[in-house]
Design an enzyme around this catalytic site. Structure first.
Site, mmCIF file in Angstrom:
data_model
loop_
_atom_site.group_PDB
_atom_site.id
_atom_site.type_symbol
_atom_site.label_atom_id
_atom_site.label_comp_id
_atom_site.label_asym_id
_atom_site.label_seq_id
_atom_site.Cartn_x
_atom_site.Cartn_y
_atom_site.Cartn_z
ATOM 1 N N LYS A 111 68.675 -35.568 1.794
ATOM 2 C CA LYS A 111 70.134 -35.499 1.937
ATOM 3 C C LYS A 111 70.597 -34.065 1.717
ATOM 4 O O LYS A 111 70.046 -33.332 0.902
ATOM 5 C CB LYS A 111 70.809 -36.445 0.943
ATOM 6 C CG LYS A 111 70.622 -37.904 1.350
ATOM 7 C CD LYS A 111 71.360 -38.863 0.444
ATOM 8 C CE LYS A 111 72.842 -38.728 0.456
ATOM 9 N NZ LYS A 111 73.529 -39.562 1.452
ATOM 10 N N THR A 113 73.121 -32.831 0.174
ATOM 11 C CA THR A 113 73.568 -32.500 -1.179
ATOM 12 C C THR A 113 72.418 -31.901 -1.995
ATOM 13 O O THR A 113 72.600 -30.906 -2.697
ATOM 14 C CB THR A 113 74.128 -33.754 -1.880
ATOM 15 O OG1 THR A 113 75.234 -34.239 -1.118
ATOM 16 C CG2 THR A 113 74.557 -33.466 -3.303
ATOM 17 N N LEU A 136 58.658 -41.015 -3.392
ATOM 18 C CA LEU A 136 59.449 -39.844 -3.021
ATOM 19 C C LEU A 136 58.869 -38.602 -3.689
ATOM 20 O O LEU A 136 58.527 -38.651 -4.873
ATOM 21 C CB LEU A 136 60.901 -40.016 -3.498
ATOM 22 C CG LEU A 136 61.645 -41.248 -3.006
ATOM 23 C CD1 LEU A 136 62.869 -41.517 -3.883
ATOM 24 C CD2 LEU A 136 62.045 -41.053 -1.552
ATOM 25 N N GLU A 137 58.768 -37.528 -2.943
ATOM 26 C CA GLU A 137 58.279 -36.265 -3.494
ATOM 27 C C GLU A 137 59.433 -35.274 -3.528
ATOM 28 O O GLU A 137 60.021 -34.974 -2.491
ATOM 29 C CB GLU A 137 57.145 -35.696 -2.640
ATOM 30 C CG GLU A 137 55.945 -36.624 -2.514
ATOM 31 C CD GLU A 137 55.988 -37.556 -1.305
ATOM 32 O OE1 GLU A 137 56.779 -37.314 -0.365
ATOM 33 O OE2 GLU A 137 55.249 -38.538 -1.304
ATOM 34 N N TYR A 170 49.654 -50.259 10.526
ATOM 35 C CA TYR A 170 49.188 -49.879 9.190
ATOM 36 C C TYR A 170 48.587 -51.095 8.476
ATOM 37 O O TYR A 170 47.547 -51.001 7.837
ATOM 38 C CB TYR A 170 50.362 -49.306 8.389
ATOM 39 C CG TYR A 170 49.940 -48.589 7.137
ATOM 40 C CD1 TYR A 170 49.499 -47.269 7.189
ATOM 41 C CD2 TYR A 170 49.981 -49.223 5.900
ATOM 42 C CE1 TYR A 170 49.107 -46.610 6.032
ATOM 43 C CE2 TYR A 170 49.598 -48.568 4.747
ATOM 44 C CZ TYR A 170 49.159 -47.258 4.817
ATOM 45 O OH TYR A 170 48.772 -46.603 3.676
#
Length: 188
Positions: A111, A113, A136-137, A170
């Site tokens: 994002k 921001t 999430l990295e 997958y």
């Protein structure tokens, strides 16, 4: 490939459980305070960060090796605000659990921001028939400590639908991150 709209996202969440929990609109305020928004947008879905974090540390002088990853490279933290040290890195997970349809490839982008604060969000594509919480990295590219807020928007998922189903998904190839929950470290 077709980029899918908010109507398609709502339909897939409702009929197929593609995103759980699911927010059909954009949430910008919680308890009267402004937050980094999450939920369905025009052509995507803004995911939230959970309260579970793994923050990179060099306390144990570990070497980052994807073939022999040492969990001592991280410090576990649970809280509403995670502070990432300067020029460092943290892992987290989405609040949302995803079930990606066989004809869909999902791409995640940070994002604005966070990007405008020097915080880069990296997530590899969610492949057809992958499911789980997304790891999430977060990279803090600045020379200052940076904050990530749990329960608020951190990244946007974009859904690309193919004209035909893939030959091997997958799930078919029994991918090593299938069904992951929690913050998942590298696996070989």
């Amino acid at each position: 490939m077709t980029i899918r709209s908010d109507r398609w996202i709502r339909k897939m969440a409702d009929e197929k459980g593609m995103i759980e929990p699911f927010e059909p609109g954009q949430i910008k305020f919680v308890d009267g305070r402004r937050i980094v928004s999450y939920g369905t947008s025009s052509y995507g879905y803004d995911v939230r960060c959970s309260r579970e974090f793994k923050i990179f540390t060099n306390v144990n002088s570990a070497i980052v090796d994807p073939k022999a990853f040492d969990a001592a490279s991280f410090v576990d933290f649970v809280g509403d605000v995670c502070t990432i040290p300067p020029n460092s890195f943290a892992l987290a997970r989405t609040v949302e659990y995803f079930r990606i349809p066989r004809t869909v490839l999902t791409i995640c982008l940070g994002k604005s921001t966070y990007a405008r604060c020097g915080i880069i969000v990296n997530v590899t594509p969610l492949e057809p028939e992958w499911e789980g919480h997304v790891t999430l990295e977060f990279s803090n590219t600045t020379t200052l400590p940076a904050r990530i807020y749990a329960g608020e928007g951190v990244a946007q998922m974009i859904f690309l639908e193919a004209d035909e189903a893939c030959e091997t998904s997958y799930k078919d190839r029994e991918g090593k991150y299938q069904g992951q929950t929690g913050v998942t470290l590298p696996r070989l």
